[in-house]
Design a protein around this motif. Structure first.
Motif, PDB file in Angstrom:
ATOM      1  N   VAL A   1       0.818  -1.208   0.000  1.00 28.99           N
ATOM      2  CA  VAL A   1       0.000   0.000   0.000  1.00 28.99           C
ATOM      3  C   VAL A   1       0.856   1.263   0.000  1.00 28.99           C
ATOM      4  N   SER A   2       2.063   1.173   0.582  1.00 26.36           N
ATOM      5  CA  SER A   2       2.923   2.354   0.644  1.00 26.36           C
ATOM      6  C   SER A   2       3.615   2.644  -0.673  1.00 26.36           C
ATOM      7  N   MET A   3       3.564   1.664  -1.613  1.00 27.89           N
ATOM      8  CA  MET A   3       4.334   1.805  -2.836  1.00 27.89           C
ATOM      9  C   MET A   3       3.472   2.010  -4.085  1.00 27.89           C
ATOM     10  N   VAL A   4       2.204   2.338  -3.894  1.00 31.20           N
ATOM     11  CA  VAL A   4       1.315   2.509  -5.050  1.00 31.20           C
ATOM     12  C   VAL A   4       1.638   3.783  -5.827  1.00 31.20           C
ATOM     13  N   ASP A   5       2.258   4.745  -5.161  1.00 27.81           N
ATOM     14  CA  ASP A   5       2.592   6.011  -5.796  1.00 27.81           C
ATOM     15  C   ASP A   5       4.056   5.983  -6.244  1.00 27.81           C
ATOM     16  N   SER A   6       4.322   6.435  -7.463  1.00 26.95           N
ATOM     17  CA  SER A   6       5.689   6.420  -7.991  1.00 26.95           C
ATOM     18  C   SER A   6       6.634   7.279  -7.167  1.00 26.95           C
ATOM     19  N   ILE A   7       6.089   8.288  -6.473  1.00 27.76           N
ATOM     20  CA  ILE A   7       6.934   9.140  -5.640  1.00 27.76           C
ATOM     21  C   ILE A   7       7.583   8.346  -4.521  1.00 27.76           C
TER      22      ILE A   7
END
Length: 354
Positions: free
Chosen positions: A151-157
Protein backbone atom coordinates in the motif's frame (compact mmCIF):
# COMPACT_ATOMS: atom_id res chain seq x y z
CA UNK A 1 59.14 16.76 -6.44
CA UNK A 2 60.80 16.68 -9.85
CA UNK A 3 58.57 16.79 -12.88
CA UNK A 4 58.39 13.41 -14.55
CA UNK A 5 60.35 11.86 -11.70
CA UNK A 6 58.52 9.35 -9.56
CA UNK A 7 60.61 7.14 -7.31
CA UNK A 8 59.65 3.50 -7.58
CA UNK A 9 61.62 1.91 -4.78
CA UNK A 10 60.70 -0.77 -2.22
CA UNK A 11 57.99 1.42 -0.71
CA UNK A 12 55.82 0.67 -3.73
CA UNK A 13 55.57 -2.90 -2.48
CA UNK A 14 55.01 -2.07 1.20
CA UNK A 15 53.03 1.15 0.96
CA UNK A 16 51.26 2.00 2.66
CA UNK A 17 50.70 -1.65 3.21
CA UNK A 18 50.67 -0.48 6.76
CA UNK A 19 47.23 -0.64 8.27
CA UNK A 20 45.12 2.48 8.61
CA UNK A 21 44.47 2.45 12.36
CA UNK A 22 41.20 4.34 11.90
CA UNK A 23 39.80 1.73 9.53
CA UNK A 24 40.84 -0.90 12.03
CA UNK A 25 39.01 0.96 14.78
CA UNK A 26 35.87 1.27 12.63
CA UNK A 27 36.00 -2.47 11.95
CA UNK A 28 36.37 -3.26 15.65
CA UNK A 29 33.37 -1.06 16.49
CA UNK A 30 31.34 -2.65 13.70
CA UNK A 31 32.22 -6.14 14.92
CA UNK A 32 31.25 -5.22 18.47
CA UNK A 33 27.90 -3.82 17.28
CA UNK A 34 27.35 -6.94 15.18
CA UNK A 35 27.95 -9.16 18.19
CA UNK A 36 25.59 -7.20 20.43
CA UNK A 37 22.81 -6.51 17.91
CA UNK A 38 23.16 -9.97 16.37
CA UNK A 39 22.62 -11.60 19.74
CA UNK A 40 19.51 -9.49 20.29
CA UNK A 41 18.11 -10.38 16.86
CA UNK A 42 18.85 -14.07 17.41
CA UNK A 43 16.59 -13.96 20.45
CA UNK A 44 13.79 -11.99 18.77
CA UNK A 45 13.79 -14.00 15.56
CA UNK A 46 13.80 -17.26 17.46
CA UNK A 47 10.80 -16.02 19.46
CA UNK A 48 9.04 -15.07 16.18
CA UNK A 49 9.58 -18.55 14.79
CA UNK A 50 12.26 -17.49 12.28
CA UNK A 51 14.60 -20.32 13.26
CA UNK A 52 16.63 -20.33 10.03
CA UNK A 53 17.32 -16.61 10.27
CA UNK A 54 18.16 -16.94 13.96
CA UNK A 55 20.71 -19.68 13.20
CA UNK A 56 22.33 -17.60 10.46
CA UNK A 57 22.51 -14.61 12.77
CA UNK A 58 24.08 -16.80 15.42
CA UNK A 59 26.70 -17.85 12.86
CA UNK A 60 27.59 -14.26 12.07
CA UNK A 61 27.85 -13.48 15.80
CA UNK A 62 30.31 -16.36 16.23
CA UNK A 63 32.22 -15.25 13.11
CA UNK A 64 32.38 -11.70 14.44
CA UNK A 65 33.82 -12.87 17.76
CA UNK A 66 36.52 -14.81 15.92
CA UNK A 67 37.31 -11.88 13.65
CA UNK A 68 37.45 -9.50 16.60
CA UNK A 69 40.22 -11.63 18.11
CA UNK A 70 42.01 -11.84 14.76
CA UNK A 71 41.73 -8.15 13.89
CA UNK A 72 43.31 -7.11 17.18
CA UNK A 73 46.55 -8.79 16.05
CA UNK A 74 46.61 -7.52 12.45
CA UNK A 75 49.20 -4.94 11.40
CA UNK A 76 49.21 -5.47 7.62
CA UNK A 77 46.75 -3.65 5.37
CA UNK A 78 46.36 -6.48 2.84
CA UNK A 79 45.44 -9.00 5.54
CA UNK A 80 43.01 -6.51 7.03
CA UNK A 81 41.28 -5.96 3.69
CA UNK A 82 40.94 -9.71 3.09
CA UNK A 83 39.33 -10.24 6.48
CA UNK A 84 37.08 -7.19 6.06
CA UNK A 85 35.98 -8.46 2.65
CA UNK A 86 35.10 -11.89 4.09
CA UNK A 87 33.14 -10.31 6.93
CA UNK A 88 31.30 -7.82 4.76
CA UNK A 89 30.39 -10.41 2.13
CA UNK A 90 28.96 -12.70 4.79
CA UNK A 91 27.26 -9.85 6.67
CA UNK A 92 25.58 -8.43 3.57
CA UNK A 93 24.59 -11.90 2.37
CA UNK A 94 22.81 -12.43 5.69
CA UNK A 95 21.15 -9.05 5.19
CA UNK A 96 19.91 -10.18 1.77
CA UNK A 97 18.57 -13.39 3.29
CA UNK A 98 16.71 -11.35 5.92
CA UNK A 99 15.22 -9.19 3.15
CA UNK A 100 13.95 -12.30 1.35
CA UNK A 101 12.28 -13.98 4.35
CA UNK A 102 8.54 -14.42 3.91
CA UNK A 103 6.52 -11.90 5.91
CA UNK A 104 9.44 -9.59 6.67
CA UNK A 105 8.55 -6.00 7.52
CA UNK A 106 9.15 -3.29 4.93
CA UNK A 107 11.06 -1.36 7.58
CA UNK A 108 13.88 -3.94 7.57
CA UNK A 109 15.09 -2.44 4.28
CA UNK A 110 16.29 0.64 6.12
CA UNK A 111 19.40 -1.44 6.91
CA UNK A 112 20.33 -1.27 3.22
CA UNK A 113 21.22 2.42 3.62
CA UNK A 114 24.28 1.33 5.62
CA UNK A 115 25.68 -0.76 2.74
CA UNK A 116 27.73 2.01 1.07
CA UNK A 117 28.83 3.46 4.40
CA UNK A 118 30.43 0.29 5.76
CA UNK A 119 31.62 -0.87 2.32
CA UNK A 120 33.59 2.30 1.64
CA UNK A 121 34.87 2.71 5.19
CA UNK A 122 36.25 -0.82 5.35
CA UNK A 123 37.23 -1.57 1.76
CA UNK A 124 38.13 1.76 0.18
CA UNK A 125 36.89 3.41 -3.00
CA UNK A 126 37.22 0.72 -5.68
CA UNK A 127 36.14 -2.36 -3.74
CA UNK A 128 33.56 -0.33 -1.81
CA UNK A 129 31.99 0.81 -5.08
CA UNK A 130 31.76 -2.77 -6.39
CA UNK A 131 30.35 -4.06 -3.11
CA UNK A 132 27.72 -1.32 -2.98
CA UNK A 133 26.70 -1.83 -6.61
CA UNK A 134 26.22 -5.59 -6.12
CA UNK A 135 24.27 -5.47 -2.88
CA UNK A 136 22.24 -2.38 -3.76
CA UNK A 137 21.14 -4.19 -6.92
CA UNK A 138 20.18 -7.29 -4.93
CA UNK A 139 18.34 -5.14 -2.39
CA UNK A 140 16.38 -3.34 -5.13
CA UNK A 141 15.39 -6.67 -6.68
CA UNK A 142 14.26 -8.16 -3.35
CA UNK A 143 12.42 -5.01 -2.38
CA UNK A 144 10.49 -4.81 -5.63
CA UNK A 145 9.65 -8.53 -5.56
CA UNK A 146 8.32 -8.35 -2.02
CA UNK A 147 6.69 -4.94 -1.84
CA UNK A 148 5.77 -3.68 -5.31
CA UNK A 149 2.10 -4.21 -4.42
CA UNK A 150 2.43 -2.80 -0.90
CA UNK A 151 0.00 0.00 0.00
CA UNK A 152 2.92 2.35 0.64
CA UNK A 153 4.33 1.80 -2.84
CA UNK A 154 1.31 2.51 -5.05
CA UNK A 155 2.59 6.01 -5.80
CA UNK A 156 5.69 6.42 -7.99
CA UNK A 157 6.93 9.14 -5.64
CA UNK A 158 7.53 6.44 -3.02
CA UNK A 159 10.02 4.71 -5.32
CA UNK A 160 11.63 8.06 -6.09
CA UNK A 161 12.14 8.70 -2.36
CA UNK A 162 13.75 5.30 -1.80
CA UNK A 163 16.01 5.62 -4.84
CA UNK A 164 17.05 9.20 -4.09
CA UNK A 165 17.83 8.41 -0.46
CA UNK A 166 19.88 5.34 -1.46
CA UNK A 167 21.93 7.35 -3.95
CA UNK A 168 22.49 10.17 -1.46
CA UNK A 169 24.05 7.69 0.97
CA UNK A 170 26.08 6.14 -1.85
CA UNK A 171 27.27 9.49 -3.18
CA UNK A 172 28.27 10.82 0.23
CA UNK A 173 30.13 7.61 1.10
CA UNK A 174 31.98 7.61 -2.23
CA UNK A 175 32.97 11.28 -2.17
CA UNK A 176 34.05 11.14 1.48
CA UNK A 177 36.23 8.07 1.06
CA UNK A 178 37.73 9.37 -2.19
CA UNK A 179 38.64 12.71 -0.58
CA UNK A 180 39.86 10.97 2.57
CA UNK A 181 42.17 8.68 0.60
CA UNK A 182 43.54 11.57 -1.44
CA UNK A 183 44.32 13.54 1.73
CA UNK A 184 45.99 10.56 3.40
CA UNK A 185 48.05 9.77 0.30
CA UNK A 186 49.19 13.38 0.18
CA UNK A 187 50.16 13.33 3.87
CA UNK A 188 51.99 10.04 3.34
CA UNK A 189 53.96 11.56 0.49
CA UNK A 190 54.92 14.55 2.61
CA UNK A 191 55.97 12.28 5.46
CA UNK A 192 57.89 9.81 3.30
CA UNK A 193 59.42 11.69 0.37
CA UNK A 194 61.76 14.63 0.06
CA UNK A 195 59.72 17.32 -1.71
CA UNK A 196 62.60 18.61 -3.85
CA UNK A 197 64.19 15.43 -5.17
CA UNK A 198 61.46 12.80 -4.95
CA UNK A 199 63.73 10.47 -2.98
CA UNK A 200 62.81 9.06 0.42
CA UNK A 201 63.58 11.38 3.30
CA UNK A 202 65.75 10.34 6.23
CA UNK A 203 62.73 9.29 8.33
CA UNK A 204 62.39 6.21 6.10
CA UNK A 205 65.97 4.95 6.46
CA UNK A 206 65.40 2.74 9.50
CA UNK A 207 62.14 1.30 8.18
CA UNK A 208 63.50 0.33 4.76
CA UNK A 209 66.82 -0.92 6.14
CA UNK A 210 64.89 -3.18 8.53
CA UNK A 211 62.69 -4.38 5.68
CA UNK A 212 65.77 -5.20 3.59
CA UNK A 213 67.49 -7.28 6.25
CA UNK A 214 64.34 -9.07 7.43
CA UNK A 215 63.42 -10.36 3.98
CA UNK A 216 66.67 -10.81 2.07
CA UNK A 217 66.77 -12.35 -1.38
CA UNK A 218 68.32 -15.84 -1.56
CA UNK A 219 71.20 -14.43 -3.61
CA UNK A 220 71.60 -11.24 -1.60
CA UNK A 221 72.93 -12.20 1.79
CA UNK A 222 74.86 -8.96 2.23
CA UNK A 223 73.77 -5.35 2.49
CA UNK A 224 75.59 -2.15 1.63
CA UNK A 225 75.20 1.44 2.74
CA UNK A 226 76.55 3.97 0.24
CA UNK A 227 76.94 7.59 1.34
CA UNK A 228 77.20 10.41 -1.22
CA UNK A 229 78.14 14.05 -0.75
CA UNK A 230 78.19 16.53 -3.63
CA UNK A 231 81.58 18.25 -3.79
CA UNK A 232 81.79 22.03 -3.28
CA UNK A 233 78.01 22.29 -3.22
CA UNK A 234 78.09 25.37 -1.00
CA UNK A 235 80.14 27.16 -3.65
CA UNK A 236 77.48 26.34 -6.26
CA UNK A 237 74.78 27.91 -4.09
CA UNK A 238 76.91 30.93 -3.24
CA UNK A 239 78.17 31.67 -6.77
CA UNK A 240 75.26 30.62 -8.98
CA UNK A 241 72.21 30.80 -6.70
CA UNK A 242 69.93 28.36 -4.93
CA UNK A 243 67.84 27.72 -8.03
CA UNK A 244 70.91 26.23 -9.74
CA UNK A 245 71.75 24.38 -6.53
CA UNK A 246 68.26 22.87 -6.47
CA UNK A 247 68.62 21.77 -10.08
CA UNK A 248 71.92 20.06 -9.24
CA UNK A 249 70.24 18.17 -6.38
CA UNK A 250 67.36 17.13 -8.63
CA UNK A 251 69.60 15.99 -11.48
CA UNK A 252 71.83 14.05 -9.09
CA UNK A 253 68.76 12.35 -7.60
CA UNK A 254 67.58 11.44 -11.08
CA UNK A 255 70.93 9.80 -11.81
CA UNK A 256 70.63 7.80 -8.58
CA UNK A 257 67.17 6.56 -9.55
CA UNK A 258 68.37 5.61 -13.03
CA UNK A 259 71.42 3.69 -11.78
CA UNK A 260 70.35 1.82 -8.66
CA UNK A 261 68.54 -1.55 -8.90
CA UNK A 262 64.84 -1.87 -8.10
CA UNK A 263 65.35 -3.60 -4.74
CA UNK A 264 67.51 -0.77 -3.37
CA UNK A 265 66.43 2.47 -1.68
CA UNK A 266 67.70 6.03 -2.16
CA UNK A 267 67.40 8.78 0.45
CA UNK A 268 68.16 12.46 0.74
CA UNK A 269 69.53 12.80 4.23
CA UNK A 270 69.64 16.58 4.14
CA UNK A 271 71.40 19.28 2.15
CA UNK A 272 73.72 17.66 -0.39
CA UNK A 273 74.00 14.36 1.51
CA UNK A 274 72.44 11.18 0.12
CA UNK A 275 72.38 7.50 1.05
CA UNK A 276 71.61 4.32 -0.87
CA UNK A 277 70.74 1.06 0.88
CA UNK A 278 71.61 -1.84 -1.39
CA UNK A 279 70.90 -5.54 -0.75
CA UNK A 280 73.66 -7.35 -2.64
CA UNK A 281 75.34 -10.71 -3.19
CA UNK A 282 78.87 -9.42 -2.67
CA UNK A 283 80.86 -6.32 -1.74
CA UNK A 284 82.28 -5.83 -5.24
CA UNK A 285 78.84 -5.15 -6.72
CA UNK A 286 78.21 -2.32 -4.26
CA UNK A 287 81.63 -0.82 -4.97
CA UNK A 288 81.08 -1.07 -8.73
CA UNK A 289 77.67 0.62 -8.43
CA UNK A 290 79.17 3.46 -6.39
CA UNK A 291 81.91 3.96 -8.99
CA UNK A 292 79.38 3.82 -11.83
CA UNK A 293 77.32 6.57 -10.18
CA UNK A 294 80.43 8.67 -9.51
CA UNK A 295 81.43 8.50 -13.18
CA UNK A 296 77.90 9.26 -14.36
CA UNK A 297 77.87 12.43 -12.24
CA UNK A 298 81.31 13.51 -13.42
CA UNK A 299 80.59 12.91 -17.11
CA UNK A 300 76.89 13.48 -17.60
CA UNK A 301 75.63 15.93 -14.97
CA UNK A 302 75.44 19.08 -17.09
CA UNK A 303 73.57 22.05 -15.67
CA UNK A 304 72.61 24.86 -18.04
CA UNK A 305 73.21 27.57 -15.46
CA UNK A 306 76.80 26.51 -14.77
CA UNK A 307 79.88 27.39 -16.90
CA UNK A 308 80.94 24.74 -19.41
CA UNK A 309 84.24 24.33 -17.58
CA UNK A 310 82.40 23.59 -14.32
CA UNK A 311 81.66 19.95 -13.60
CA UNK A 312 79.74 18.53 -10.69
CA UNK A 313 81.36 15.69 -8.76
CA UNK A 314 80.51 13.52 -5.79
CA UNK A 315 82.52 11.84 -3.05
CA UNK A 316 81.39 8.39 -1.96
CA UNK A 317 81.82 6.10 1.05
CA UNK A 318 80.77 2.44 0.91
CA UNK A 319 80.35 -0.13 3.69
CA UNK A 320 79.11 -3.71 3.24
CA UNK A 321 78.13 -6.22 5.92
CA UNK A 322 76.37 -9.55 6.20
CA UNK A 323 72.62 -9.25 6.61
CA UNK A 324 72.63 -11.36 9.78
CA UNK A 325 74.99 -9.01 11.60
CA UNK A 326 74.12 -5.68 9.95
CA UNK A 327 73.44 -2.67 12.16
CA UNK A 328 72.18 0.51 10.55
CA UNK A 329 73.73 3.05 12.90
CA UNK A 330 77.19 1.48 12.77
CA UNK A 331 77.02 1.12 8.98
CA UNK A 332 75.94 4.75 8.50
CA UNK A 333 78.78 5.85 10.73
CA UNK A 334 81.31 3.70 8.85
CA UNK A 335 80.03 4.91 5.46
CA UNK A 336 80.33 8.53 6.62
CA UNK A 337 83.89 7.91 7.83
CA UNK A 338 84.83 6.56 4.42
CA UNK A 339 83.09 9.49 2.79
CA UNK A 340 85.27 11.80 4.90
CA UNK A 341 88.34 9.87 3.70
CA UNK A 342 87.18 10.46 0.12
CA UNK A 343 87.05 14.19 0.81
CA UNK A 344 90.54 14.08 2.26
CA UNK A 345 91.83 12.24 -0.80
CA UNK A 346 90.83 15.14 -3.05
CA UNK A 347 87.12 14.46 -3.61
CA UNK A 348 85.42 12.80 -6.59
CA UNK A 349 86.51 9.33 -5.45
CA UNK A 350 84.95 6.20 -3.95
CA UNK A 351 86.35 4.83 -0.69
CA UNK A 352 85.16 1.32 0.17
CA UNK A 353 87.84 0.17 2.62
CA UNK A 354 88.68 1.77 5.93
Amino acid sequence: MMKGCVYKGPLQSMQFLELDKYKKRVFQVLLALTIVSGTVFVFFNYQRGQSALALIEMAIVILSVGLMIRVNKIRNREKFLRIALVYLTFFLSVMMFAFSVEGVSITVFVWALGIPLISYLLLGVETGFIMTAIFYSLTASLFYRGFHAHVSMVDSIAYANFIACAFVFWGISHSYEHSNRFAKDRLNQLAVFDHLTGLYNRSMVTKLFTKAIESPNTHQQQISVISFDLDHFKNINDQYGHAIGDEVLQRFSQVLMEQIPAESSAFRMGGEEFVVILPTSNEAKANNLAEKIRKAIEQDLIISGLPKAFYVSVSVGVITDWVKSANLNSMLKAADQRLYQAKQQGRNVVVSHG
